[in-house]
Design a protein around this motif. Structure first.
Motif, mmCIF file in Angstrom:
data_model
loop_
_atom_site.group_PDB
_atom_site.id
_atom_site.type_symbol
_atom_site.label_atom_id
_atom_site.label_comp_id
_atom_site.label_asym_id
_atom_site.label_seq_id
_atom_site.Cartn_x
_atom_site.Cartn_y
_atom_site.Cartn_z
ATOM 1 N N LYS A 450 0.852 -1.203 0.000
ATOM 2 C CA LYS A 450 0.000 0.000 0.000
ATOM 3 C C LYS A 450 0.880 1.242 0.000
ATOM 4 O O LYS A 450 1.777 1.382 0.839
ATOM 5 C CB LYS A 450 -0.894 -0.018 1.238
ATOM 6 N N LEU A 451 0.605 2.135 -0.921
ATOM 7 C CA LEU A 451 1.403 3.352 -1.045
ATOM 8 C C LEU A 451 1.307 4.187 0.233
ATOM 9 O O LEU A 451 2.300 4.734 0.707
ATOM 10 C CB LEU A 451 0.915 4.162 -2.250
ATOM 11 N N ARG A 454 3.784 3.589 2.902
ATOM 12 C CA ARG A 454 5.187 3.909 2.619
ATOM 13 C C ARG A 454 5.388 5.376 2.240
ATOM 14 O O ARG A 454 6.519 5.799 1.996
ATOM 15 C CB ARG A 454 5.663 3.038 1.439
ATOM 16 N N ILE A 455 4.321 6.147 2.176
ATOM 17 C CA ILE A 455 4.407 7.476 1.574
ATOM 18 C C ILE A 455 5.436 8.367 2.274
ATOM 19 O O ILE A 455 6.182 9.109 1.626
ATOM 20 C CB ILE A 455 2.996 8.146 1.514
ATOM 21 N N LEU A 458 9.018 7.305 1.336
ATOM 22 C CA LEU A 458 9.275 7.603 -0.085
ATOM 23 C C LEU A 458 9.539 9.096 -0.270
ATOM 24 O O LEU A 458 10.438 9.508 -1.006
ATOM 25 C CB LEU A 458 8.065 7.200 -0.949
ATOM 26 N N LYS A 482 9.717 4.414 -8.569
ATOM 27 C CA LYS A 482 8.764 3.538 -7.881
ATOM 28 C C LYS A 482 7.661 2.978 -8.774
ATOM 29 O O LYS A 482 6.750 2.313 -8.292
ATOM 30 C CB LYS A 482 8.119 4.304 -6.706
ATOM 31 N N PHE A 486 4.857 0.295 -7.468
ATOM 32 C CA PHE A 486 3.455 0.716 -7.285
ATOM 33 C C PHE A 486 2.797 0.979 -8.632
ATOM 34 O O PHE A 486 2.355 2.098 -8.904
ATOM 35 C CB PHE A 486 3.395 1.992 -6.424
ATOM 36 N N VAL A 489 -0.634 2.793 -8.899
ATOM 37 C CA VAL A 489 -0.794 4.212 -8.598
ATOM 38 C C VAL A 489 -0.182 5.082 -9.686
ATOM 39 O O VAL A 489 -0.775 6.045 -10.152
ATOM 40 C CB VAL A 489 -0.122 4.541 -7.243
#
Ligand SMILES: Cc1cc2nc3c(=O)[nH]c(=O)nc-3n(C[C@H](O)[C@H](O)[C@H](O)COP(=O)(O)OP(=O)(O)OC[C@H]3O[C@@H](n4cnc5c(N)ncnc54)[C@H](O)[C@@H]3O)c2cc1C
Length: 491
Positions: A450-451, A454-455, A458, A482, A486, A489
């Protein structure tokens, strides 16, 4: 003066004298000996045309016999090895790791075609011995496309390098790495889609020249097979949402036989409507076609049916088409093709209106009966009956029993998605520690990281100056770095 060959013949006469071979007799075979001597001494150009032809034919014959012998010998040897390996399939594994692929659909076939059989012993197990081009099924169901053009024999697709066994996999033991396969409880053969037809008891209705028989001679016993790597690509099955009567009275559109059944049901409806004593109400019921589900399959079928009526049946049944034919599409949501762009669904709805396809939105089917469909409007308690003769059910898919069984064996706390087997981005089934089971296609769901989790990290990774903000260039770098991690996204 004697020629050299005559001298040779004379010498032969002396050698052969104990056998009483006369000089005259030897003269008789002189041409043959001459030819052979010439061949040995490289003087073949002296050979006559007929002789040359005979010799070449003889050589060709010998080469052909040896070639065919080698080919059939090797084939027999391969078959012998094949059966030996297969009969030991539950115990031993040969020199190469064995990969078992379950299924012959869109997920399995590309893998089977490209897998390196020098490295792996590959076995494919599926109840269907052909590949089915599913997007063309709606066209088959109305007869625009012929049945044989949408299927391809699996053996001709994958060739002899992959072993194929026609059977259902009914169980997987991930600990022992063994699958169990059966063909419908040893009752009869199973061809995946037409098992229901085969199971119908023998009968010959009055006047019928053909009959359906139950052929109990073709029984296949259960078997086990060991694997090193298992690839599950068994697809999905129709989701009826436990609606009463669907299994008994509605057609699905998933397998080849479904399409053929729909085709004959449409033809049957028109022929029945042509019976002179048919009442108007019954004629209207016979020619009312109901499609449940406004997704791609339901929409495609409705469009194909409308084309069939307008372009072909209009010619043969002009009166019926003008006054009695009706096509209804039922959708539970407020739009058809709701998973697509709004413009596409709006366009389709307008087009269907022009084609006289009635679209009932926000409508639920509560029951399917033999001669009617019971519907209920959203926010209403009232039930309504739609008399009809052909119902096509296309409301989506759900996991097959084997998929659910495997999820339970692995643990529902890990395999928590009811739609299919959860895999990592490399298609390894989650919860199988040694990574020996893979899943793909409709029976699998890739669990992407799930982004949102990790947002923060990142962001910090590309915010090299610790400004607490990203400029366009930094954001572009982030996307480029990325995009593979991902894809859902950034693509
Ligand atoms: C009418 C229709 C139109 C479609 N049109 C499109 C389209 O235009 N574009 C698109 O992207 N998708 C389309 N789809 C969806 C697409 O067909 C599926 O997503 C695709 O078939 C999934 O591939 P799969 O290999 O997972 O399953 P499938 O292709 O269904 O193959 C499953 C295989 O597993 C075998 N199997 C089943 N049970 C077992 C078992 N117990 N043991 C061993 N083998 C088993 C089956 O016999 C079959 O060979 C359409 C589907 C339908 C029905």
């Amino acid at each position: 003066m004697f020629s050299r060959s005559t001298q040779f013949l004379q010498r032969l006469t002396i050698i052969n004298s104990p056998r009483n071979l006369s000089f005259k007799q030897l003269n008789h075979i002189k041409p043959t000996i001459n030819r052979n001597l010439a061949w040995f001494s490289g003087q073949s150009r002296k050979e006559t045309f007929g002789g040359k032809l005979r010799r070449r034919l003889k050589n060709f014959f010998i080469v052909t016999i040896v070639g065919l012998g080698t080919f059939y010998g090797y084939r027999s040897y391969r078959r012998y090895r094949w059966f030996n390996e297969m009969s030991d399939s539950d115990k031993t594994i040969g020199a190469k790791p064995r990969v078992i692929v379950l299924g012959t659909g869109w997920g399995a076939v590309p893998l089977l075609k490209h897998i390196d059989t020098q490295k792996y012993e590959v076995v494919c197990v599926s109840p269907r011995n052909y590949f089915l081009m599913t997007p063309l099924l709606p066209s088959v169901s109305v007869g625009t496309v012929e049945t044989r053009t949408v299927i391809e024999s699996i053996r001709s697709l994958i060739g002899p390098r992959v072993k194929f066994v026609e059977a259902h996999c009914v169980n997987v033991d991930p600990e022992a790495k063994i699958i169990t396969c059966s063909s419908d409880g040893e009752q009869t053969v199973s061809r995946g889609d037409d098992v229901k037809a085969i199971l119908v008891p023998s009968r010959r209705t009055d006047g019928a020249s053909s009959r359906i028989i139950k052929d109990s001679a073709r029984v296949r016993p259960e078997f086990h097979m060991k694997y090193d790597i298992l690839v599950v690509a068994i697809g999905s099955e129709n989701n009826t949402f436990n609606t009463p009567g669907v299994e008994e009275h509605a057609h699905f559109l998933k397998e080849l036989l479904d399409a053929r059944r729909i085709r004959s049901a449409i033809s049957d409806a028109f022929e029945s409507a042509m019976t002179p004593t048919q009442t108007l109400a019954e004629r209207k019921r016979l020619l009312h076609f109901v499609i449940v589900g406004g997704g791609p399959t339901g929409v495609e079928f409705a469009a194909e049916l409308a084309d069939l009526v307008r372009e072909d049946l209009q010619i043969y049944f002009p009166h019926l088409v003008a006054s009695d034919v009706k096509i209804t599409l039922i959708e539970a949501l407020d739009h058809i093709l709701s998973m697509m762009d709004k413009k596409i669904s709006d366009y389709t709805e307008r087009h269907f209106h022009r084609e006289n396809i009635e679209v009932l939105m926000n409508t639920f089917v509560k029951e399917v009966k033999q001669r009617e469909v019971i519907i209920q409007l959203k926010d209403s308690d009232e039930l309504k009956s739609l008399p009809c003769s052909v119902v096509v059910w296309a409301t989506g898919i759900k996991a097959r029993p084997l998929t659910n069984k495997l999820r339970e064996i692995i643990g529902l706390n890990i395999q928590s998605n009811r739609m299919g087997l959860l895999t990592d981005p490399y298609l390894r089934v989650k919860g199988v520690d040694d990574g020996s089971i893979f899943a793909l296609g409709d029976c699998a769901t890739i669990q992407m990281p799930k982004l949102i989790d990790r947002i923060h990290s990142l962001f910090e990774e590309v915010d090299t100056e610790h400004r607490g903000a990203l400029d366009v260039q930094q954001f572009r770098t982030l996307v480029e770095k990325k995009i593979t991690e991902f894809p859902q996204v950034f693509k």
